[in-house]
Design a protein around this motif. Structure first.
Motif, PDB file in Angstrom:
ATOM      1  N   GLN A  43       0.852  -1.189   0.000  1.00  0.00           N
ATOM      2  CA  GLN A  43       0.000   0.000   0.000  1.00  0.00           C
ATOM      3  C   GLN A  43       0.889   1.241   0.000  1.00  0.00           C
ATOM      4  O   GLN A  43       1.732   1.406   0.880  1.00  0.00           O
ATOM      5  CB  GLN A  43      -0.908  -0.029   1.244  1.00  0.00           C
ATOM      6  CG  GLN A  43      -2.264   0.577   1.068  1.00  0.00           C
ATOM      7  CD  GLN A  43      -2.267   2.100   1.005  1.00  0.00           C
ATOM      8  OE1 GLN A  43      -1.379   2.769   1.504  1.00  0.00           O
ATOM      9  NE2 GLN A  43      -3.273   2.638   0.374  1.00  0.00           N
ATOM     10  N   PRO A  44       0.748   2.129  -0.987  1.00  0.00           N
ATOM     11  CA  PRO A  44       1.706   3.228  -1.136  1.00  0.00           C
ATOM     12  C   PRO A  44       1.584   4.351  -0.099  1.00  0.00           C
ATOM     13  O   PRO A  44       2.478   5.185  -0.005  1.00  0.00           O
ATOM     14  CB  PRO A  44       1.405   3.762  -2.542  1.00  0.00           C
ATOM     15  CG  PRO A  44       0.002   3.387  -2.809  1.00  0.00           C
ATOM     16  CD  PRO A  44      -0.220   2.099  -2.075  1.00  0.00           C
ATOM     17  N   PHE A  45       0.504   4.357   0.682  1.00  0.00           N
ATOM     18  CA  PHE A  45       0.312   5.461   1.622  1.00  0.00           C
ATOM     19  C   PHE A  45       0.424   5.025   3.079  1.00  0.00           C
ATOM     20  O   PHE A  45       0.084   5.769   3.983  1.00  0.00           O
ATOM     21  CB  PHE A  45      -1.033   6.146   1.349  1.00  0.00           C
ATOM     22  CG  PHE A  45      -1.196   6.488  -0.101  1.00  0.00           C
ATOM     23  CD1 PHE A  45      -0.328   7.390  -0.714  1.00  0.00           C
ATOM     24  CD2 PHE A  45      -2.150   5.865  -0.869  1.00  0.00           C
ATOM     25  CE1 PHE A  45      -0.434   7.676  -2.063  1.00  0.00           C
ATOM     26  CE2 PHE A  45      -2.269   6.152  -2.218  1.00  0.00           C
ATOM     27  CZ  PHE A  45      -1.410   7.056  -2.815  1.00  0.00           C
ATOM     28  N   GLY A  46       0.914   3.815   3.282  1.00  0.00           N
ATOM     29  CA  GLY A  46       1.211   3.344   4.629  1.00  0.00           C
ATOM     30  C   GLY A  46       0.006   3.091   5.515  1.00  0.00           C
ATOM     31  O   GLY A  46       0.115   3.164   6.730  1.00  0.00           O
ATOM     32  N   ILE A  47      -1.138   2.791   4.928  1.00  0.00           N
ATOM     33  CA  ILE A  47      -2.309   2.496   5.751  1.00  0.00           C
ATOM     34  C   ILE A  47      -2.539   1.002   5.784  1.00  0.00           C
ATOM     35  O   ILE A  47      -2.090   0.261   4.916  1.00  0.00           O
ATOM     36  CB  ILE A  47      -3.573   3.235   5.247  1.00  0.00           C
ATOM     37  CG1 ILE A  47      -3.991   2.745   3.863  1.00  0.00           C
ATOM     38  CG2 ILE A  47      -3.358   4.737   5.259  1.00  0.00           C
ATOM     39  CD1 ILE A  47      -5.369   3.210   3.431  1.00  0.00           C
ATOM     40  N   GLY A  48      -3.247   0.563   6.796  1.00  0.00           N
ATOM     41  CA  GLY A  48      -3.574  -0.846   6.943  1.00  0.00           C
ATOM     42  C   GLY A  48      -5.029  -1.114   6.589  1.00  0.00           C
ATOM     43  O   GLY A  48      -5.773  -0.229   6.178  1.00  0.00           O
ATOM     44  N   TRP A  49      -5.413  -2.364   6.810  1.00  0.00           N
ATOM     45  CA  TRP A  49      -6.764  -2.795   6.465  1.00  0.00           C
ATOM     46  C   TRP A  49      -7.844  -1.987   7.182  1.00  0.00           C
ATOM     47  O   TRP A  49      -8.825  -1.582   6.561  1.00  0.00           O
ATOM     48  CB  TRP A  49      -6.940  -4.278   6.781  1.00  0.00           C
ATOM     49  CG  TRP A  49      -6.318  -5.170   5.768  1.00  0.00           C
ATOM     50  CD1 TRP A  49      -5.093  -5.774   5.849  1.00  0.00           C
ATOM     51  CD2 TRP A  49      -6.867  -5.542   4.507  1.00  0.00           C
ATOM     52  NE1 TRP A  49      -4.855  -6.512   4.709  1.00  0.00           N
ATOM     53  CE2 TRP A  49      -5.937  -6.394   3.872  1.00  0.00           C
ATOM     54  CE3 TRP A  49      -8.059  -5.266   3.853  1.00  0.00           C
ATOM     55  CZ2 TRP A  49      -6.162  -6.955   2.624  1.00  0.00           C
ATOM     56  CZ3 TRP A  49      -8.287  -5.826   2.604  1.00  0.00           C
ATOM     57  CH2 TRP A  49      -7.351  -6.650   2.005  1.00  0.00           C
ATOM     58  N   SER A  50      -7.674  -1.778   8.474  1.00  0.00           N
ATOM     59  CA  SER A  50      -8.743  -1.098   9.226  1.00  0.00           C
ATOM     60  C   SER A  50      -8.938   0.338   8.747  1.00  0.00           C
ATOM     61  O   SER A  50     -10.074   0.792   8.579  1.00  0.00           O
ATOM     62  CB  SER A  50      -8.463  -1.142  10.731  1.00  0.00           C
ATOM     63  OG  SER A  50      -7.235  -0.508  11.025  1.00  0.00           O
ATOM     64  N   ASP A  51      -7.835   1.037   8.497  1.00  0.00           N
ATOM     65  CA  ASP A  51      -7.955   2.416   8.017  1.00  0.00           C
ATOM     66  C   ASP A  51      -8.540   2.453   6.610  1.00  0.00           C
ATOM     67  O   ASP A  51      -9.359   3.322   6.280  1.00  0.00           O
ATOM     68  CB  ASP A  51      -6.591   3.105   8.057  1.00  0.00           C
ATOM     69  CG  ASP A  51      -6.697   4.626   7.945  1.00  0.00           C
ATOM     70  OD1 ASP A  51      -7.775   5.188   8.238  1.00  0.00           O
ATOM     71  OD2 ASP A  51      -5.702   5.253   7.562  1.00  0.00           O
ATOM     72  N   ALA A  52      -8.145   1.514   5.757  1.00  0.00           N
ATOM     73  CA  ALA A  52      -8.667   1.468   4.393  1.00  0.00           C
ATOM     74  C   ALA A  52     -10.167   1.170   4.397  1.00  0.00           C
ATOM     75  O   ALA A  52     -10.944   1.830   3.687  1.00  0.00           O
ATOM     76  CB  ALA A  52      -7.921   0.418   3.576  1.00  0.00           C
ATOM     77  N   LEU A  53     -10.576   0.202   5.185  1.00  0.00           N
ATOM     78  CA  LEU A  53     -12.000  -0.139   5.241  1.00  0.00           C
ATOM     79  C   LEU A  53     -12.822   0.987   5.857  1.00  0.00           C
ATOM     80  O   LEU A  53     -13.934   1.274   5.399  1.00  0.00           O
ATOM     81  CB  LEU A  53     -12.206  -1.452   5.992  1.00  0.00           C
ATOM     82  CG  LEU A  53     -11.632  -2.687   5.299  1.00  0.00           C
ATOM     83  CD1 LEU A  53     -11.761  -3.920   6.178  1.00  0.00           C
ATOM     84  CD2 LEU A  53     -12.290  -2.913   3.940  1.00  0.00           C
ATOM     85  N   LEU A  54     -12.276   1.637   6.876  1.00  0.00           N
ATOM     86  CA  LEU A  54     -12.966   2.785   7.463  1.00  0.00           C
ATOM     87  C   LEU A  54     -13.072   3.921   6.444  1.00  0.00           C
ATOM     88  O   LEU A  54     -14.125   4.556   6.313  1.00  0.00           O
ATOM     89  CB  LEU A  54     -12.234   3.265   8.722  1.00  0.00           C
ATOM     90  CG  LEU A  54     -12.889   4.396   9.493  1.00  0.00           C
ATOM     91  CD1 LEU A  54     -14.286   3.999   9.978  1.00  0.00           C
ATOM     92  CD2 LEU A  54     -12.020   4.800  10.667  1.00  0.00           C
ATOM     93  N   GLY A  55     -12.006   4.160   5.691  1.00  0.00           N
ATOM     94  CA  GLY A  55     -12.049   5.175   4.639  1.00  0.00           C
ATOM     95  C   GLY A  55     -13.094   4.847   3.584  1.00  0.00           C
ATOM     96  O   GLY A  55     -13.808   5.738   3.100  1.00  0.00           O
ATOM     97  N   CYS A  56     -13.200   3.583   3.233  1.00  0.00           N
ATOM     98  CA  CYS A  56     -14.192   3.143   2.257  1.00  0.00           C
ATOM     99  C   CYS A  56     -15.611   3.399   2.766  1.00  0.00           C
ATOM    100  O   CYS A  56     -16.438   3.977   2.063  1.00  0.00           O
ATOM    101  CB  CYS A  56     -13.989   1.662   1.950  1.00  0.00           C
ATOM    102  SG  CYS A  56     -15.200   0.971   0.805  1.00  0.00           S
ATOM    103  N   VAL A  57     -15.874   2.992   3.983  1.00  0.00           N
ATOM    104  CA  VAL A  57     -17.217   3.146   4.553  1.00  0.00           C
ATOM    105  C   VAL A  57     -17.576   4.617   4.733  1.00  0.00           C
ATOM    106  O   VAL A  57     -18.678   5.048   4.376  1.00  0.00           O
ATOM    107  CB  VAL A  57     -17.319   2.377   5.895  1.00  0.00           C
ATOM    108  CG1 VAL A  57     -18.588   2.734   6.641  1.00  0.00           C
ATOM    109  CG2 VAL A  57     -17.242   0.886   5.647  1.00  0.00           C
TER     110      VAL A  57
END
Length: 165
Positions: A43-57
């Motif tokens: 992931q090029p911006f250093g985020i993990g699954w929880s942050d990505a899923l929260l961003g999506c929601v």
């Protein structure tokens, strides 16, 4: 992966600016690559699954309110959800503010050009109506402001210059 995300944003910008819609294949493709980057730990911006899923929601859910009131198209909402998978939660607000300022400037320019008819070709281009539809009075609804294009532009600016190193 940064180059893939920027290419995806460029495709969104061009498609939405020209067609005033964002196709599902483009949204789903970007979301799939973002999930692949997370799965491969690339992931090029250093985020993990929880942050990505929260961003999506949050990206999807917040813009869903604007869709429900008729101010935004469904493609804009779906794109915001996919974008959240790429950038996570924290940059969504500055990206949304930047995109909203660009969309507001678009709207003000369109209103001024329609009111004063200085450059009718530019007004027609900004309205998103094809020349043939504008002349025939077609009733097909076209959203004059390509918000996904402005979201993509603000995101690209954030990805290149605004994100923490």
């Amino acid at each position: 992966m940064l180059h893939l995300s920027l290419l995806w944003l460029l495709m969104i910008m061009v498609y939405d600016a020209q067609q005033r819609r964002v196709p599902n294949w483009l949204v789903l493709g970007g979301a799939a690559v973002a999930i692949g980057a997370l799965a491969m730990n690339a992931q090029p911006f250093g985020i993990g699954w929880s942050d990505a899923l929260l961003g999506c929601v949050v990206g999807f859910g917040f813009l869903l309110l604007f869709y429900a009131t008729g101010f935004m198209g469904a493609g804009d909402v779906k794109f915001a959800g996919a974008l959240g998978l790429w950038v996570g939660m924290s940059p969504l607000l500055p990206i949304w503010i930047g995109a909203s300022l660009l969309a507001g400037a678009h709207g003000l320019l369109l209103l001024a050009l329609q009111r004063f008819a200085w450059f009718p070709g530019l007004a027609l281009m900004l309205s998103g109506k094809p020349r043939s539809d504008a002349a025939s009075g077609s009733r097909k609804q076209t959203r004059p402001i390509p918000f996904a294009a402005y979201l993509a532009l603000a995101s690209a600016v954030w990805m290149i210059w605004g994100r923490p190193s």
